[in-house]
Design a protein around this motif. Structure first.
Motif, PDB file in Angstrom:
ATOM      1  N   UNK A   4      -0.784  32.548  17.102  1.00 46.24           N
ATOM      2  CA  UNK A   4      -1.157  32.370  18.505  1.00 46.24           C
ATOM      3  C   UNK A   4      -1.667  33.690  19.079  1.00 46.24           C
ATOM      4  N   UNK A   5      -2.818  33.637  19.729  1.00 42.49           N
ATOM      5  CA  UNK A   5      -3.333  34.808  20.441  1.00 42.49           C
ATOM      6  C   UNK A   5      -3.210  34.543  21.938  1.00 42.49           C
ATOM      7  N   UNK A   6      -2.580  35.484  22.626  1.00 40.93           N
ATOM      8  CA  UNK A   6      -2.370  35.302  24.068  1.00 40.93           C
ATOM      9  C   UNK A   6      -3.187  36.338  24.826  1.00 40.93           C
ATOM     10  N   UNK A   7      -3.934  35.859  25.808  1.00 40.60           N
ATOM     11  CA  UNK A   7      -4.733  36.749  26.652  1.00 40.60           C
ATOM     12  C   UNK A   7      -4.233  36.631  28.077  1.00 40.60           C
ATOM     13  N   UNK A  15      -2.348  26.542  35.157  1.00 37.11           N
ATOM     14  CA  UNK A  15      -1.991  27.962  35.091  1.00 37.11           C
ATOM     15  C   UNK A  15      -2.403  28.631  33.778  1.00 37.11           C
ATOM     16  N   UNK A  16      -2.773  27.818  32.797  1.00 36.46           N
ATOM     17  CA  UNK A  16      -3.166  28.348  31.489  1.00 36.46           C
ATOM     18  C   UNK A  16      -4.485  27.719  31.076  1.00 36.46           C
ATOM     19  N   UNK A  17      -5.226  28.450  30.230  1.00 38.92           N
ATOM     20  CA  UNK A  17      -6.388  27.855  29.558  1.00 38.92           C
ATOM     21  C   UNK A  17      -6.006  27.791  28.091  1.00 38.92           C
ATOM     22  N   UNK A  18      -6.133  26.626  27.511  1.00 39.24           N
ATOM     23  CA  UNK A  18      -5.657  26.453  26.141  1.00 39.24           C
ATOM     24  C   UNK A  18      -4.238  25.923  26.172  1.00 39.24           C
ATOM     25  N   UNK A  19      -3.791  25.410  25.037  1.00 42.67           N
ATOM     26  CA  UNK A  19      -2.438  24.856  24.994  1.00 42.67           C
ATOM     27  C   UNK A  19      -1.858  25.064  23.606  1.00 42.67           C
ATOM     28  N   UNK A  20      -0.730  25.748  23.560  1.00 43.68           N
ATOM     29  CA  UNK A  20      -0.109  26.044  22.283  1.00 43.68           C
ATOM     30  C   UNK A  20       0.296  24.779  21.534  1.00 43.68           C
ATOM     31  N   UNK A  21       0.537  23.695  22.249  1.00 42.31           N
ATOM     32  CA  UNK A  21       0.975  22.478  21.568  1.00 42.31           C
ATOM     33  C   UNK A  21      -0.109  21.969  20.609  1.00 42.31           C
ATOM     34  N   UNK A  22      -1.360  22.250  20.929  1.00 45.36           N
ATOM     35  CA  UNK A  22      -2.458  22.005  19.983  1.00 45.36           C
ATOM     36  C   UNK A  22      -2.547  20.602  19.399  1.00 45.36           C
ATOM     37  N   UNK A  72      -4.470  27.711  19.024  1.00 42.75           N
ATOM     38  CA  UNK A  72      -4.258  29.053  18.461  1.00 42.75           C
ATOM     39  C   UNK A  72      -4.471  30.146  19.513  1.00 42.75           C
ATOM     40  N   UNK A  73      -4.846  29.758  20.725  1.00 44.64           N
ATOM     41  CA  UNK A  73      -5.065  30.745  21.786  1.00 44.64           C
ATOM     42  C   UNK A  73      -4.621  30.176  23.122  1.00 44.64           C
ATOM     43  N   UNK A  74      -4.169  31.061  23.974  1.00 37.61           N
ATOM     44  CA  UNK A  74      -3.862  30.650  25.350  1.00 37.61           C
ATOM     45  C   UNK A  74      -4.251  31.797  26.279  1.00 37.61           C
ATOM     46  N   UNK A  75      -5.029  31.490  27.291  1.00 40.98           N
ATOM     47  CA  UNK A  75      -5.313  32.457  28.351  1.00 40.98           C
ATOM     48  C   UNK A  75      -4.307  32.213  29.470  1.00 40.98           C
ATOM     49  N   UNK A  76      -3.605  33.262  29.837  1.00 45.70           N
ATOM     50  CA  UNK A  76      -2.554  33.147  30.852  1.00 45.70           C
ATOM     51  C   UNK A  76      -3.106  33.661  32.182  1.00 45.70           C
ATOM     52  N   UNK A  99       4.324  24.531  28.348  1.00 43.87           N
ATOM     53  CA  UNK A  99       4.287  24.995  26.960  1.00 43.87           C
ATOM     54  C   UNK A  99       5.141  26.260  26.860  1.00 43.87           C
ATOM     55  N   UNK A 100       5.463  26.669  25.642  1.00 46.34           N
ATOM     56  CA  UNK A 100       6.418  27.755  25.411  1.00 46.34           C
ATOM     57  C   UNK A 100       6.205  29.011  26.244  1.00 46.34           C
ATOM     58  N   UNK A 101       4.960  29.397  26.466  1.00 44.84           N
ATOM     59  CA  UNK A 101       4.689  30.636  27.197  1.00 44.84           C
ATOM     60  C   UNK A 101       5.200  30.590  28.632  1.00 44.84           C
ATOM     61  N   UNK A 102       5.374  29.389  29.145  1.00 41.16           N
ATOM     62  CA  UNK A 102       5.863  29.249  30.513  1.00 41.16           C
ATOM     63  C   UNK A 102       7.282  29.812  30.651  1.00 41.16           C
TER      64      UNK A 102
END
Ligand code: SF4
Length: 300
Positions: free
Chosen positions: A3-6, A28-35, A56-60, A97-100
């Motif tokens: 996962x790449x987080x921006x 609140x995010x672009x992309x979703x880790x759940x994929x 594989x990516x999420x923009x926060x 998603x997890x990043x939350x």
């Protein structure tokens, strides 16, 4: 999948939407880790992340709560009541998603709504048990409704298609927990996965579990196999479940649709669940979908 987080600063956060029964969406995010391999939001990153796999990516959007506060303040100017319509979290990402857990952007956005004593409807749709963390805020909001997407009873193919989401049994428990906390809940049973709909007993079991979890009603949704989704999903199936391809292809036929509608009607009547629109959502025929009325249809 790595996962790449921006961390990014968004320009706006309240987006006007054409989604049925919904006025603004907050992502609140672009992309979703759940994929999820059938996700129709996967198109979102095709310009910003053209060579990266969905999931594989999420923009926060680290400034989401501040932006929401500002945009809401502007829209509420001159209004007697703190309401601009129905807000929905989220249309092209999963807000829990997890990043939350780390960034708490959804929580902070909900806090903004609590702080202004927001009077309109606030809808949530997620595949994550993390949503229970915010029960205190849902209880403070005037009109919050929380939905969990649950598409199966957890067979291996369904798990494969939703690799990183909370397991199905946890989602059911989450719905129960929300219900017991006095929150209005619903379940989004979609997309109905073509391998799963042939397992009639499991389908019935899923509906029974949702009923027992206390959901107010459910959405039923046919799988959306428009080209962009189909190409990605079929590539995965070819690689890991080639024997299932034929059944997924068949799901594009009118016969399949009729068969599934008949089966669902039978099961829903048997279990006694209320279905939004009184029928499954069908994406291919947009006109019939629109004619169903203005109701929430999310993505998570
Ligand atoms: S379907 Fe929902 S949970 Fe799955 S990847 Fe798409 S936005 Fe995330």
């Amino acid at each position: 999948m790595n996962l790449t987080v921006w961390e990014i600063k968004a320009k706006s956060i309240l987006s006007k939407t054409g989604l049925p029964d919904c006025d603004f969406v907050v992502n609140p995010y672009i992309g979703c880790r759940f994929g999820c391999k059938y996700c129709y939001a996967a198109f979102v990153g095709r310009f910003t992340h053209p060579n990266e796999e969905w999931g594989s990516y999420v923009d926060v959007k680290i400034n989401a709560p501040e932006l929401l506060k500002k945009e809401l303040f502007n829209k509420l100017k001159g209004k007697k009541k703190a309401v601009i319509g129905k807000l929905f979290f989220s249309s092209v990402t999963d807000p829990y998603q997890g990043l939350e857990a780390k960034y708490q952007l959804t929580r902070k956005c909900l806090q903004v709504l609590v702080d202004v004593d927001y009077q309109g409807k606030v809808g949530i749709l997620t595949k994550s048990s993390l949503v229970t963390r915010d029960i205190d805020l849902f209880q403070k909001l005037k009109n919050a409704e929380v939905g969990l997407t649950v598409t199966s009873t957890g067979d291996p193919i369904s798990k494969y298609l939703e690799t990183y989401a909370t397991p199905h049994e946890e989602r059911i428990k989450t719905l129960k927990q929300l219900h017991e906390a006095g929150i209005k809940t619903y379940a989004f049973v979609g997309p109905l996965l073509p391998h799963f709909v042939w397992m009639e007993k499991e389908m019935e079991e899923l509906l029974r579990q949702l009923k027992a979890a206390g959901v107010g009603y459910i959405y039923l949704e046919h799988i959306n196999l428009s080209k962009y989704i189909r190409d990605r999903l079929f590539d995965y199936l070819k690689m890991d479940y080639p024997g299932e391809l034929a059944r997924f292809k068949e799901a594009q036929s009118g016969e399949y649709r009729k068969m599934l509608d008949r089966l669902l009607k039978k099961l829903v009547d048997k279990v006694d669940l209320r279905v939004a629109y009184s029928q499954p959502i069908y994406h291919k025929d947009k006109e019939s979908w629109k004619s169903l009325g203005r109701r929430v249809v999310g993505v998570s």
